[in-house]
Write a protein that holds these residues in place. Structure first.
Motif, PDB file in Angstrom:
ATOM      1  N   PRO A 194      10.924   7.674  -8.442  1.00 12.96           N
ATOM      2  CA  PRO A 194      10.183   6.502  -7.950  1.00 12.96           C
ATOM      3  C   PRO A 194      10.393   5.289  -8.834  1.00 12.96           C
ATOM      4  CG  PRO A 194       8.816   8.457  -7.788  1.00 12.96           C
ATOM      5  CD  PRO A 194      10.066   8.882  -8.496  1.00 12.96           C
ATOM      6  N   LEU A 195      10.643   4.154  -8.209  1.00 11.33           N
ATOM      7  CA  LEU A 195      10.787   2.898  -8.934  1.00 11.33           C
ATOM      8  C   LEU A 195       9.379   2.406  -9.262  1.00 11.33           C
ATOM      9  CD1 LEU A 195      13.315   0.105  -7.977  1.00 11.33           C
ATOM     10  CD2 LEU A 195      11.176  -0.369  -9.144  1.00 11.33           C
ATOM     11  N   THR A 196       9.016   2.457 -10.548  1.00 13.03           N
ATOM     12  CA  THR A 196       7.624   2.211 -10.944  1.00 13.03           C
ATOM     13  C   THR A 196       7.353   0.794 -11.406  1.00 13.03           C
ATOM     14  OG1 THR A 196       8.194   3.086 -13.132  1.00 13.03           O
ATOM     15  CG2 THR A 196       7.192   4.613 -11.563  1.00 13.03           C
ATOM     16  N   ALA A 197       8.372   0.067 -11.841  1.00 12.38           N
ATOM     17  CA  ALA A 197       8.115  -1.270 -12.372  1.00 12.38           C
ATOM     18  C   ALA A 197       9.311  -2.160 -12.116  1.00 12.38           C
ATOM     19  CB  ALA A 197       7.805  -1.212 -13.864  1.00 12.38           C
TER      20      ALA A 197
ATOM     21  N   GLY B  88      12.273   5.370  -4.455  1.00  8.11           N
ATOM     22  CA  GLY B  88      13.370   4.973  -5.322  1.00  8.11           C
ATOM     23  C   GLY B  88      14.166   3.795  -4.824  1.00  8.11           C
ATOM     24  N   GLN B  89      13.691   3.144  -3.788  1.00  9.51           N
ATOM     25  CA  GLN B  89      14.420   2.043  -3.166  1.00  9.51           C
ATOM     26  C   GLN B  89      13.986   0.710  -3.752  1.00  9.51           C
ATOM     27  OE1 GLN B  89      15.130   1.869   1.223  1.00  9.51           O
ATOM     28  NE2 GLN B  89      13.796   0.076   1.118  1.00  9.51           N
ATOM     29  N   LEU B  90      14.966  -0.170  -3.919  1.00  9.89           N
ATOM     30  CA  LEU B  90      14.719  -1.549  -4.322  1.00  9.89           C
ATOM     31  C   LEU B  90      15.001  -2.446  -3.132  1.00  9.89           C
ATOM     32  CD1 LEU B  90      14.215  -3.836  -6.370  1.00  9.89           C
ATOM     33  CD2 LEU B  90      16.627  -3.651  -7.015  1.00  9.89           C
ATOM     34  N   SER B  91      14.011  -3.218  -2.709  1.00 10.50           N
ATOM     35  CA  SER B  91      14.141  -4.097  -1.549  1.00 10.50           C
ATOM     36  C   SER B  91      13.903  -5.533  -1.956  1.00 10.50           C
ATOM     37  CB  SER B  91      13.150  -3.710  -0.447  1.00 10.50           C
ATOM     38  OG  SER B  91      13.415  -2.410   0.041  1.00 10.50           O
ATOM     39  N   VAL B  92      14.659  -6.437  -1.340  1.00 10.50           N
ATOM     40  CA  VAL B  92      14.516  -7.874  -1.594  1.00 10.50           C
ATOM     41  C   VAL B  92      14.490  -8.588  -0.245  1.00 10.50           C
ATOM     42  CG1 VAL B  92      15.557  -9.934  -2.590  1.00 10.50           C
ATOM     43  CG2 VAL B  92      15.655  -7.777  -3.826  1.00 10.50           C
ATOM     44  N   MET B  93      13.518  -9.472  -0.094  1.00  9.76           N
ATOM     45  CA  MET B  93      13.377 -10.226   1.155  1.00  9.76           C
ATOM     46  C   MET B  93      13.327 -11.717   0.822  1.00  9.76           C
ATOM     47  SD  MET B  93      10.367  -9.995   4.039  1.00  9.76           S
ATOM     48  CE  MET B  93      10.794  -8.308   4.462  1.00  9.76           C
ATOM     49  N   LYS B  94      14.128 -12.484   1.546  1.00 10.95           N
ATOM     50  CA  LYS B  94      14.130 -13.934   1.409  1.00 10.95           C
ATOM     51  C   LYS B  94      13.290 -14.507   2.548  1.00 10.95           C
ATOM     52  CE  LYS B  94      17.901 -15.911   0.111  1.00 10.95           C
ATOM     53  NZ  LYS B  94      19.260 -16.540   0.088  1.00 10.95           N
ATOM     54  N   ILE B  95      12.241 -15.242   2.185  1.00 11.64           N
ATOM     55  CA  ILE B  95      11.257 -15.719   3.159  1.00 11.64           C
ATOM     56  C   ILE B  95      11.171 -17.238   3.088  1.00 11.64           C
ATOM     57  CG2 ILE B  95       8.851 -15.606   3.898  1.00 11.64           C
ATOM     58  CD1 ILE B  95       8.670 -12.896   2.517  1.00 11.64           C
TER      59      ILE B  95
ATOM     60  N   ALA C 203       0.834  -1.198   0.000  1.00 12.96           N
ATOM     61  CA  ALA C 203       0.000   0.000   0.000  1.00 12.96           C
ATOM     62  C   ALA C 203       0.872   1.253   0.000  1.00 12.96           C
ATOM     63  CB  ALA C 203      -0.943  -0.008   1.195  1.00 12.96           C
ATOM     64  N   THR C 204       0.202   2.401   0.038  1.00 12.22           N
ATOM     65  CA  THR C 204       0.900   3.686  -0.032  1.00 12.22           C
ATOM     66  C   THR C 204       1.667   4.020   1.242  1.00 12.22           C
ATOM     67  OG1 THR C 204      -1.162   4.772   0.652  1.00 12.22           O
ATOM     68  CG2 THR C 204      -0.694   4.661  -1.704  1.00 12.22           C
ATOM     69  N   ASP C 205       1.454   3.293   2.330  1.00  7.94           N
ATOM     70  CA  ASP C 205       2.204   3.550   3.561  1.00  7.94           C
ATOM     71  C   ASP C 205       3.527   2.801   3.596  1.00  7.94           C
ATOM     72  OD1 ASP C 205       1.224   1.013   3.780  1.00  7.94           O
ATOM     73  OD2 ASP C 205       0.379   1.260   5.799  1.00  7.94           O
ATOM     74  N   GLY C 206       3.859   2.079   2.526  1.00  6.73           N
ATOM     75  CA  GLY C 206       5.114   1.352   2.461  1.00  6.73           C
ATOM     76  C   GLY C 206       5.086  -0.021   3.067  1.00  6.73           C
TER      77      GLY C 206
ATOM     78  N   LEU D 141       7.075  -3.265   7.101  1.00  7.39           N
ATOM     79  CA  LEU D 141       7.282  -1.965   6.483  1.00  7.39           C
ATOM     80  C   LEU D 141       8.508  -2.040   5.577  1.00  7.39           C
ATOM     81  CD1 LEU D 141       6.119   0.922   6.453  1.00  7.39           C
ATOM     82  CD2 LEU D 141       7.851   1.513   8.154  1.00  7.39           C
ATOM     83  N   PHE D 142       8.282  -1.996   4.266  1.00  6.02           N
ATOM     84  CA  PHE D 142       9.353  -2.134   3.287  1.00  6.02           C
ATOM     85  C   PHE D 142       9.925  -0.775   2.881  1.00  6.02           C
ATOM     86  CE2 PHE D 142       9.190  -6.456   3.138  1.00  6.02           C
ATOM     87  CZ  PHE D 142       9.666  -7.052   1.981  1.00  6.02           C
ATOM     88  N   HIS D 143       9.050   0.223   2.705  1.00  3.29           N
ATOM     89  CA  HIS D 143       9.461   1.494   2.111  1.00  3.29           C
ATOM     90  C   HIS D 143       8.943   2.650   2.959  1.00  3.29           C
ATOM     91  CE1 HIS D 143      10.840  -0.349  -1.705  1.00  3.29           C
ATOM     92  NE2 HIS D 143       9.869  -1.218  -1.466  1.00  3.29           N
ATOM     93  N   GLN D 144       9.535   3.808   2.713  1.00  2.97           N
ATOM     94  CA  GLN D 144       9.094   5.013   3.399  1.00  2.97           C
ATOM     95  C   GLN D 144       7.789   5.544   2.822  1.00  2.97           C
ATOM     96  OE1 GLN D 144      12.282   7.821   3.233  1.00  2.97           O
ATOM     97  NE2 GLN D 144      13.758   6.478   4.258  1.00  2.97           N
ATOM     98  N   SER D 145       7.495   5.168   1.596  1.00  3.05           N
ATOM     99  CA  SER D 145       6.248   5.600   0.940  1.00  3.05           C
ATOM    100  C   SER D 145       5.703   4.423   0.149  1.00  3.05           C
ATOM    101  CB  SER D 145       6.511   6.823   0.057  1.00  3.05           C
ATOM    102  OG  SER D 145       7.576   6.580  -0.837  1.00  3.05           O
ATOM    103  N   GLY D 146       4.903   4.703  -0.868  1.00  5.45           N
ATOM    104  CA  GLY D 146       4.138   3.662  -1.539  1.00  5.45           C
ATOM    105  C   GLY D 146       4.975   2.547  -2.144  1.00  5.45           C
TER     106      GLY D 146
END
Length: 1233
Positions: A1128-1131, A1092-1099, A1031-1034, A1064-1069
């Motif tokens: 912003p990273l859009t895709a 503009g952040q790229l995050s990767v999580m191993k689950i 969502a938009t809250d990150g 919480l992955f991002h500061q914004s959406g």
């Protein structure tokens, strides 16, 4: 898996971007600028592209200046000869470059390095072009000019205006630096003229002329030296033409007090381009129209050229020389990436003026009620309320038939061109049928009205008449259908022979049709097609229903059937088949499918039926067994609710529904009343021997219709649907609408569709009409008791002839892209085409085929089912539907099928089935679209029983993202992220073809931007379905939706109220989510956000209670790149489990590698697609020479990139070489300052 010591290199394979520069090279070549790519087209004979070359690297081309041609003098260089090359300067952004056009325009080559400046380049002018070493005058955006030596790139001098301001457009006029004049369009809505060569010691010059009047910024300027005109196009939607006299050279800044000659208003939006030619003004703008202004009088719009989709025209060019007698080329480049070319006839050279709303001067007794065209040209047939029929030919009216009192006050009329049965030549004549209030029908040849026959069709009113061509069902005769009272449709088979006394009509009565009971019970349309040993009739009635009738084909098939029944002792069947009084009832009915206002036409093309109605829709239908099925619905443009018929197009042009004329028979038509030839190849004839040869009859049917159409169904050989033009009415306008290109081809104000009309195609076009020439026809209609024509019937000049040099895509931004698969010619896998679907802000979904090796982009289909923008797409590979299955599609490399889901604004979800296959006839892929289902939240709310007790959903709710949860044998589960804060789950039932809302949760309480799904099996083989939502809250939430698969009743299933976990992955959406499998129980979740952040999580996914299957996720590691993009990273897309591709509005496409220690940047490329919003990456399977990885990016256009991996050392050498070039450019920029 990518190697640790490798780097990813991206190379452009195909590009569709706004066309921002156009320039003619003589009259035989056209230069285009699309992004940084310069292309040259040959206009000789059939226009085609010769070559393309990337010349400006990361800059967009905004101007092309051939040596010897400046925008100030309008001179056009001669066409390249065999011995001479033409030198160009191409500029855009902050750079320019010299290019050579090789001999005869055969190719392009770079003639110098890329020269970068510190300011934006608005215009470049060749100075002293006749000398051995000409110079370049460069106009800069901050009201300055620079003198350059082009070969060395040395800046000789720089001059600026004392009035420091930003320019939106500029023009440098003059043969030399000392006598040149700069015209600038300032940000203050003014035009200023000053001389760069007249600058003082401080290199500054004073403003010598100032032109006021515009209310917006000036986007384009053009100067014509021969007339002393200066034209300016502005943001205020106007074009102003100024008389400034001679500017540059000895004329200085022109007249002391320039005057405004014309203020031209005609555009509906901003005007981007303006061009001048002697006595002509051309302008183009954001409304997508190119206007040709009439200079005489008060400056009205003379012609309007439209051919681009939404987004407008960004480039305009006009040739100087005459292409033909009194004509010139006009080229437009659109924001949709298309290039259109018109051959426009100058008004001054036209021998016959084209008059609008011409009265044909009908002076017969009574008022005209019905008008029809007979043979094209100027032959018009009119029936009056006095029961008389008049023929208009050679400008004269002649009464040819009088029906007497029985045909007065009420009379309907239809005509048909029928071939002579006993003629040695392919000759025919026109036959007219008229019906009255008492069930009477008069049928007669136009050139011999005394040879007519009177038929009786019941006792009541004749509601309608329909001529239907037999098409080989009964030889080559026609059938006359008469819709009488009590729902009976009487039928007669009509043949025409000729003896020494003249034409002879032969009428044979057939079994009538019985229409189903309804209020308005009469026939409005009909068509017939052989179906095995039967004939299938598809009919439409005034109630809006489509009906399927089936009868035995007369001939050998009937005799065989009777013989079989005789053997069984069934004599009643033989009597019933011979009894023409027993009506035939429909075997399949689609009641009211076109609404209460009725069906207007039914036609057939290559085994598929097409119906139109007054509901604004064209329905594509197929027959399977005894069932009539709707495959697809295509809607016209907004407001065009009254459709009359369709005209079919193919790669060669347009095929008329019934007949055409050729020149030889047209000459005979002037001597004999209304005789003309039918369309070539449409009708085959054979000598009549007085009897019926049933073997010959059957052979004709098989020759006319392929075996694939004889099997009881209407499955067609070709996978592609027919391209067609919609004919109908938009308010009071008669309109020809092209649904594929979404453009209006013809428009004439006639008053509306309730009046009688006929459309005559251009008389000087033979055999086939293109979608360009079809719009040059004439509309005949009745208005206020007069017979009117949209323009003169005797004019032989085609006003405008158009060509499509490059097909455009979406004119507005693209929101999403999805790769469906590859298709190639059977046995030739090296010629593979990549098939994509894209959706955008223009509310359409487009199916594309791209051939990367040759940079070919082809539109296969356009789906216009949405009422708002399309934001997300999903696809489910699947087999063909029942009416699409064919033994022909057995090679998986040459065909595949898939279910496509599209969603977006107004909470609308659509589903269709695509069958992609290879077309041997055209040697490219084809696409067949079958609509499956649709859903809208507001419509579901309207169907609720107690909806007044609930709050209505927000009509502005948008679907932001979509994921396929599960593809079962009978149902498909879809999850959608919604702007109203909900995550919704939908089901598509494959049998009933219905989409239903199953579950929704408002856990996020804010706009949900993205969803992603994943399926896995536990140790017991049970399948689990996981859904991630951002969502938009990150925050990213994980939902376990496994129980929906086990629920016996989907209606009673109650989904989870809270997620398994939320992080919480991002500061914004969270704009995008991607899931890939790492191990059996370990998944990789990647996300990109507004920050503009790229995050990767191993689950790791664990099952705490195996008997219940509850999921217990465990986060193993979490990595992030805070500044993966500067916007912003859009895709985001996963190329493999360890390789990701991301994009952003910063126009960078980045490749990332996932290792045990985190994310590593593997490569990047600057994309020429602005406002990037979608990306998709995949690997093409096949031999090593044919395989590879591809990335497609969409936004303001589309670009296909090929990804290859090279050794890191090679990449370092490449970067070192690039840095060395960059230092040279910086050194050049410093010296330029």
């Amino acid at each position: 898996m990518p190697q640790l010591n490798s780097t990813a290199v991206l190379e452009s394979s195909a590009l569709v971007a706004p066309v921002t520069a156009l320039e003619f090279l003589g009259d035989d070549y056209l230069l285009t600028g699309e992004g940084p790519v310069l292309s040259i087209f040959s206009l000789r004979a059939s226009p085609k592209q010769c070559m393309s070359l990337n010349v400006l690297h990361n800059y967009r081309i905004h101007g092309i200046r051939p040596k010897g041609q400046n925008k100030s003098d309008g001179n056009v260089p001669e066409t390249p000869t065999r011995d001479d090359d033409v030198k160009l300067v191409v500029f855009g952004g902050k750079c320019l470059r010299l290019i050579n056009v090789r001999t005869c325009g055969s190719g392009l080559e770079v003639a110098g390095p890329l020269m970068e400046l510190q300011d934006w380049v608005l215009d470049v002018c060749w100075l002293k072009p006749g000398e051995a070493n000409p110079l370049l005058g460069v106009t800069l955006a901050h009201n300055a000019a620079l003198l350059l030596e082009p070969q060395s790139g040395k800046a000789l001098t720089r001059s600026s205006c004392v009035e420091v301001c930003l320019l939106y457009s500029a023009l440098l006029i003059g043969p030399s630096w000392e006598t040149s004049v700069l015209v600038g369009g300032t940000v203050f809505n003014q035009l200023v003229l000053w001389r760069p060569g007249g600058a003082g010691a401080n290199s500054q010059a004073q403003v010598e002329r100032r032109l006021l009047g515009h209310k917006g910024v000036i986007f384009s300027l053009c100067y014509l030296q021969s007339s002393g005109w200066l034209a300016s196009a502005s943001d205020d939607r106007s074009v102003r033409v100024w008389h400034v006299g001679r500017v540059g050279g000895d004329g200085g800044c022109g007249e002391e007090s320039p005057t405004c000659l014309r203020v031209l208003y005609g555009h509906q939006a901003r005007v981007f381009c303006v061009r001048l030619s002697p006595g002509q003004v051309y302008s183009a703008g954001e409304d997508g129209a190119c206007l040709l202004w009439e200079w005489e009088g008060d400056g009205r719009v003379g012609r309007m050229l439209k051919g681009h989709r939404s987004g407008g025209i960004r480039a305009l060019a006009v040739s100087k020389g005459s292409v033909g007698e009194g004509s010139r080329w006009v080229a437009t480049g659109g924001a949709d990436g298309g290039v259109r070319l018109w051959n426009v006839i100058d008004q001054s050279s036209e021998t016959t003026a084209l008059e609008n709303q011409k009265d044909l001067g009908f002076r017969g007794r009574g008022s005209p009620k019905v008008v029809r065209s007979v043979g094209g040209h100027d032959s018009v047939l009119v029936c009056t309320d006095q029961g008389e029929v008049f023929l208009h030919q050679d400008g004269l009216w002649e009464a040819i038939w009088n029906g007497g009192p029985e045909f007065r006050s009420y009379c309907i009329m239809e005509v048909a061109y029928i071939q002579l049965q006993n003629s040695s030549t392919d000759k025919g004549l026109w036959v007219c049928a008229l019906g009255n209030l008492n069930g009477g029908v008069q049928v007669f040849p136009l050139n011999h009205s005394g040879a007519g026959l009177f038929l009786q069709a019941g006792e009541g009113k004749i509601h309608s008449l329909q001529w239907v061509e037999g098409c080989g069902v009964w030889g080559f005769s026609w059938c006359l259908l008469v819709s009488g009272s009590e729902g009976l449709v009487y039928r007669w088979m009509v043949q025409v022979e000729e003896d020494e006394t003249g034409p002879v009509l032969m009428m044979e009565k057939m079994k009538p049709f019985m229409l189903p009971p309804c209020a308005k019970r009469w026939l409005t349309a009909a068509v017939v097609m052989p179906s095995g040993k039967d004939a299938s009739w598809v009919c439409g009635d005034r109630r809006g229903s489509l009906l399927l009738y089936r009868e035995m084909v007369k001939g050998i098939q009937v005799e065989e059937k009777i013989d079989e029944e005789r053997a069984d002792g069934n004599i009643r069947l033989e009597n019933n088949m011979n009894d023409v009084s027993i009506p035939i009832s429909p075997i399949s009915t689609l009641f009211g499918i076109h609404g209460k206002r009725g069906v207007t036409s039914v036609s057939e093309h290559q085994g598929v039926f097409y119906s139109t109605g007054r509901d604004g829709c064209v329905r594509v239908l197929t027959v399977k067994g005894d069932s009539l099925n709707v495959r697809r619905i295509q809607r016209a443009c907004k407001g065009m609710e009254w459709l009359e018929k369709v005209l079919f197009l193919d790669s060669d042009g347009l095929h008329h529904e019934k007949h055409k004329t050729n020149d030889e028979e047209s000459e005979k038509q002037e001597e004999r009343l209304a005789e003309s030839m039918p369309e070539d190849g449409q009708v085959e004839r054979e000598e009549s021997d007085g009897g019926k040869d049933t073997l010959t009859e059957e052979a004709k049917v098989k020759e006319k219709w392929p075996e694939s159409k004889q099997n009881g169904d209407t499955a067609r050989e070709s996978v592609s649907e027919a391209s067609f033009i919609m004919v109908g009415f938009h308010s009071i306008q008669f309109v020809l609408w092209d649904p594929l290109r979404r453009e209006k081809l013809f428009s004439a104000a006639c008053g509306g569709g309730h009046r009688s009309w006929a459309y005559i195609c251009p008389s000087n076009v033979q055999t086939h009409l293109s979608n360009h020439t079809v719009g040059q026809g004439t509309l005949i209609f009745i208005k206020q008791g007069a017979v009117m024509a949209s323009h003169s019937l005797t004019s032989s000049a085609t006003e405008v002839r158009g060509h499509i040099l490059r097909e455009g895509l979406h004119g507005r931004g693209l929101s999403c892209v999805h790769h469906l698969g590859s298709v190639s010619k059977p046995g030739v896998s090296s010629e593979a085409w990549e098939v994509l679907i894209i959706g955008g802000e223009d509310t359409t979904v487009t199916v594309l085929a791209i051939k990367p090796e040759q940079d070919i982009v082809k539109v296969l289909a356009v789906i216009a089912d949405h009422i708002s923008n399309v934001r997300t797409l999903a696809a489910v590979p699947g087999g063909a539907t029942e009416d699409q299955k064919s033994d022909r599609w057995t090679d998986p490399s040459s065909s595949f099928s898939t279910l496509v889901f599209s969603a977006g604004g107004r909470a609308q979800l659509q589903c269709c089935h695509l069958l992609i296959g290879w077309e041997e006839q055209f040697n490219w892929p084809g696409c067949q679209v079958t609509q499956i289902a649709g859903h809208r939240l507001d419509e579901q709310w309207e169907r609720r029983r107690n909806r007044h007790k609930t709050v209505k959903m927000d009509p502005e709710t948008r679907y932001m993202s979509m994921a396929v949860l599960h593809d079962g044998t009978d149902v498909v589960f879809l999850a959608l992220a919604c702007s109203d804060g909900a995550v919704r789950l939908f089901t598509l039932a494959k049998d009933s073809k219905k989409i239903e809302l199953l579950w929704e949760t408002f856990y996020h309480q804010r706009c949900v931007l993205s969803v992603a799904s994943y399926s896995l099996e536990d140790l017991h083989g049970k399948q689990h379905v996981l859904l991630f939502s951002g969502a938009t809250d990150g925050a990213v939430a994980l939902w376990d939706l496994t129980t929906v698969l086990d629920s016996k009743s989907k209606d009673s299933w109650d989904g989870p109220s809270t997620p398994c976990f939320s992080v919480l992955f991002h500061q914004s959406g969270v704009n995008t989510l991607v899931i890939s499998e790492h191990h059996e129980d370990i998944i990789i979740l990647a996300s990109g956000g507004d920050d503009g952040q790229l995050s990767v999580m191993k689950i790791r996914v664990e099952f705490s209670q195996p008997e219940t299957g509850s999921v217990c996720p465990q986060v193993l590691s979490h990595w992030s790149v805070p500044l993966a993009h500067s916007a912003p990273l859009t895709a985001l897309s996963a190329l493999s489990s360890t390789q990701l591709v991301s994009t952003s509005p910063d126009q960078r496409v980045c490749v990332w590698r996932l290792c045990d220690d985190g994310l590593h940047h593997q490569g990047a490329m600057f994309s020429h697609t602005a406002d990037a919003s979608g990306v998709w990456a995949w690997r093409r399977e096949g031999p090593e020479s044919e395989s590879g990885a591809y990335v497609v990016v969409c936004g303001q256009g589309l670009q296909l990139l090929k990804l290859t991996e090279r050794e890191k050392e090679h990449g370092k050498e490449t970067r070192a070489r690039q840095k060395e070039e960059e230092r040279l450019k910086i050194s050049f920029c410093s010296s330029a300052c």
